[in-house]
Design an enzyme around this catalytic site. Structure first.
Site, PDB file in Angstrom:
ATOM      1  N   LYS A 283       1.058  -1.254   0.100  1.00 28.48           N
ATOM      2  CA  LYS A 283      -0.158   0.048  -0.129  1.00 28.48           C
ATOM      3  C   LYS A 283       0.826   1.227  -0.127  1.00 28.48           C
ATOM      4  CE  LYS A 283      -4.310   1.874   2.294  1.00 28.48           C
ATOM      5  NZ  LYS A 283      -5.332   1.392   3.218  1.00 28.48           N
ATOM      6  N   GLU A 369     -19.182  -5.091  10.453  1.00 22.07           N
ATOM      7  CA  GLU A 369     -20.157  -4.156  11.007  1.00 22.07           C
ATOM      8  C   GLU A 369     -21.348  -5.042  11.634  1.00 22.07           C
ATOM      9  OE1 GLU A 369     -18.034  -1.638   8.032  1.00 22.07           O
ATOM     10  OE2 GLU A 369     -19.358  -3.465   7.928  1.00 22.07           O
ATOM     11  N   ARG A 397     -25.029  -1.363   7.141  1.00 22.32           N
ATOM     12  CA  ARG A 397     -24.818  -2.892   6.992  1.00 22.32           C
ATOM     13  C   ARG A 397     -25.361  -3.777   8.081  1.00 22.32           C
ATOM     14  NH1 ARG A 397     -19.116  -2.732   3.234  1.00 22.32           N
ATOM     15  NH2 ARG A 397     -19.840  -4.900   3.037  1.00 22.32           N
TER      16      ARG A 397
END
Length: 639
Positions: A283, A369, A397
């Site tokens: 990343k 979540e 969600r």
């Protein structure tokens, strides 16, 4: 010196480039991505990590005929550059410019919109089955990050893909999690071997032949031999067990590895079931920032492209996120039962502050979540005071868990709902405008909306006293008002509003951080019409202050409510009460009720103040609503 990228207007222009030319394109795409984000701010690290992968995918596959689906669109800046949008890349996340995410209406190269994570495999599988039903022959490729693999939806999709057996290609972009051994000589050799056309063809041929041989014994023996060979060469892994043909790990920054492997997979159509290519990337590859955030370069503000230093915003007010985190941390010093849960957003929700002080009481469950909510419910069952800290847009969600695992059982889970209201440059996929509607319909819920930083502190303290039902505090992204803050939050009466300014005739009731705009609208009304309006800070979306509403209805002709959410929030509940109590009508003092909220549409990304104006909840819009109502009354008197 001529840039190769200048001649690249679509992926077709990559098709016949040499390996050296592809590497040059990747370097130029990386530089352009950095330059664009330095001017606009945005999600930088993920995109830089997939530059070579993006070039390889568009070089090998025939997009947009082959469907390329990105999981979480913020890694797609390089993709946008290569798909006829490089001349617009400096408009990223700006009003009227390119979205920071994939968007179907923006380009045919974006076959599926992605704002939330872990959706790509499900979408790809649906497209693949659609392709098969239509007897078409294109590829469907999903690119998903290792972080997104922490969400259950990804595994649900993989399980279903294994059952359906349709050919899809999943690219696992592994930039953090150690799923397999590090990339090296042996890994490179095995990846090339396993993905080579002869190996895949022989493997598939062996399966087809053994299925035709008589007797179960021979088939089972051959299958065991095949499994032994696979384990010997590559090592069995989870993805194989899930029914995917596994290729990898592959160095995601080495085009000389990526291109041949992807070519081999594309050319061998004998593998008619799901394939997973494990690509290891870094990343933020190719970019070093001063003082990087913990989620390496995940999101950055505008910065100097030469020094990589981010420009500091001039501010005198703390963010609501930081105020919440500080208050929660201070409260936790005196209450050992306070625990905090986040779903892969420790810095975004401010919980990194809490975690530094109480590492054993802070839990990051990953992009999960649903699990976060039920996990918090379990903690509440054991006498703890859990704060479930999730962005409004992501809390959507977990709605089933909120209802069944928290509300029905009246468990005192405390929801800290960050990024409530519009969010500016991140646009509709991240806008937090629906939580009041979907939470306020539930029994056993207390929902608070602070008007400033001090109120937020008070509401954190108040939520700690609510031990027989769930509660929520919603607050926006960005800076507060700069108001003086107390040393510690104080408990406020549940469901009681606060009169900020007393007036007559018209009452403005603000719910949340639009109070300052409401006061500005009231000032305009005073200046231009010599009318002093009552201004009320609702504080609570639920329960509403029925006593104060009854008093206002008996002494005012007009009520205008203002809130940063969709229909179904404070205004809807206030109107329901007033009509049921017969407090509004032609024969009552109260004649008009106007609810200002977000309109019934998705508002595109842009400047936050302009977005509020489009939504009709800025100071000018609030004032105009009052003026229009006055005109109605004057017209009635004249007639």
């Amino acid at each position: 010196m001529t840039n190769i990228l200048d001649s690249i207007n679509s992926p077709k222009d990559l098709e016949n480039l040499s390996m050296d030319q592809l590497k040059a394109v990747a370097d130029e795409v990386r530089n352009l991505t950095i330059d664009a984000v330095s001017r606009t701010g945005g999600h930088l690290g993920a995109g830089l990590g997939v530059v070579e992968l993006t070039v390889a995918l568009h070089h090998v596959f025939d997009t947009p005929n082959d469907k390329l689906i990105w999981d979480v669109g913020h890694q797609t800046y390089p993709h946008k550059i290569l798909t006829d949008r490089k001349n617009q890349i400096h408009t990223l996340r700006q009003e009227g410019g390119l979205s920071g995410f994939t968007k179907r209406s923006e380009s045919p190269y974006d076959p599926f919109g992605a704002g939330h994570s872990s959706t790509s495999i499900s979408a790809a599988l649906g497209m693949a089955i659609g392709r098969d039903l239509k007897k078409e022959n294109h590829e469907v490729i999903a690119v998903i990050g290792d972080g997104a693999m922490s969400a259950g939806m990804a595994y649900e999709a993989m399980n279903n893909a294994s059952e359906l057996g349709s050919r899809i290609i999943v690219i696992l972009n592994d930039n953090k999690m150690s799923i397999a051994p590090a990339v090296g000589g042996l890994s490179r050799h095995l990846s090339r071997l396993i993905s080579s056309r002869p190996y895949l063809t022989l493997r598939s041929m062996a399966k087809n032949v053994t299925k035709r041989l008589p007797g179960n014994f021979i088939h089972k023996a051959a299958k065991k031999a095949e499994q032994y060979t696979k384990d010997f060469w590559a090592g069995g892994n989870f993805f194989e067990e899930m029914g995917f043909y596994y290729v990898g790990p592959v160095n995601g920054h080495d085009l000389s590895q990526l291109v041949p492997i992807l070519n081999n997979i594309k050319q061998d159509r004998s593998v008619e079931h799901p394939i997973l290519v494990h690509v290891v990337t870094e990343k933020g590859h190719g970019m070093d920032m001063h003082d990087p955030k913990e989620e390496k370069l995940h999101a950055v503000g505008k910065f100097d492209v030469n020094t990589a230093k981010q420009f500091k915003k001039e501010t005198s007010a703390p963010t609501y996120t930081n105020v919440f985190a500080e208050e929660l941390t201070n409260q936790a010093k005196n209450d050992e039962t306070i625990v905090a849960i986040t779903a892969a957003m420790p810095s975004g929700t401010g919980l990194q502050t809490f975690g530094k002080t109480f590492p054993e009481r802070m839990f990051d469950v990953g992009i999960a979540e649903q699990h976060a909510v039920t996990y918090a419910a379990g903690l509440a069952c054991e006498g703890f005071k859990p704060f479930c800290c999730i962005y409004s847009t992501f809390l959507q969600r977990a709605y089933d868990q909120i209802i069944h695992d928290v509300a029905i059982q009246s468990l005192p889970v405390r929801f800290a709902i960050d990024r409530a209201d519009l969010v500016g440059e991140d646009g509709p996929t991240h806008a937090g405008v629906f939580d009041p509607a979907f939470l306020a319909t539930l029994p056993n819920f207390v929902i608070m909306a602070p008007s400033d930083e001090a109120e937020l502190q008070h509401m954190v303290a108040t939520s700690l006293t609510i031990n027989d039902k769930p509660s929520a505090i919603r607050y926006p992204r960005g800076e507060g008002t700069g108001i003086a803050r107390p040393t510690a939050g104080e408990v406020i009466p549940i469901g009681k509003s606060k009169v900020v300014q007393k007036g007559q005739s018209i009452a403005f009731i603000s719910c949340g951080t639009h109070l300052q705009d409401t006061l500005s609208a009231a000032a305009l009304l005073q200046d231009h019409h010599n009318i002093t309006a009552t201004v009320i800070d609702a504080r609570f979306i639920k329960p509403i202050d029925k006593d104060l509403l009854r008093e206002i209805a008996n002494t005012h002709t007009t009520i205008i409510t203002i809130e940063g959410s969709s229909i179904g929030g404070y205004g809807a509940h206030a109107l329901d009460f007033l009509t049921n109590e017969k407090l509004i009508g032609a024969t009552t003092p109260l004649h008009h009720f106007i609810s200002l909220h977000h309109p019934d549409c998705f508002i595109d990304h842009g400047n936050i103040h302009n977005m509020y104006a489009k939504a009709g909840i800025d100071a000018k819009s609030i004032y105009q609503s009052a003026v229009d109502t006055l005109a109605l009354d004057l017209h009635a008197i004249a007639s």
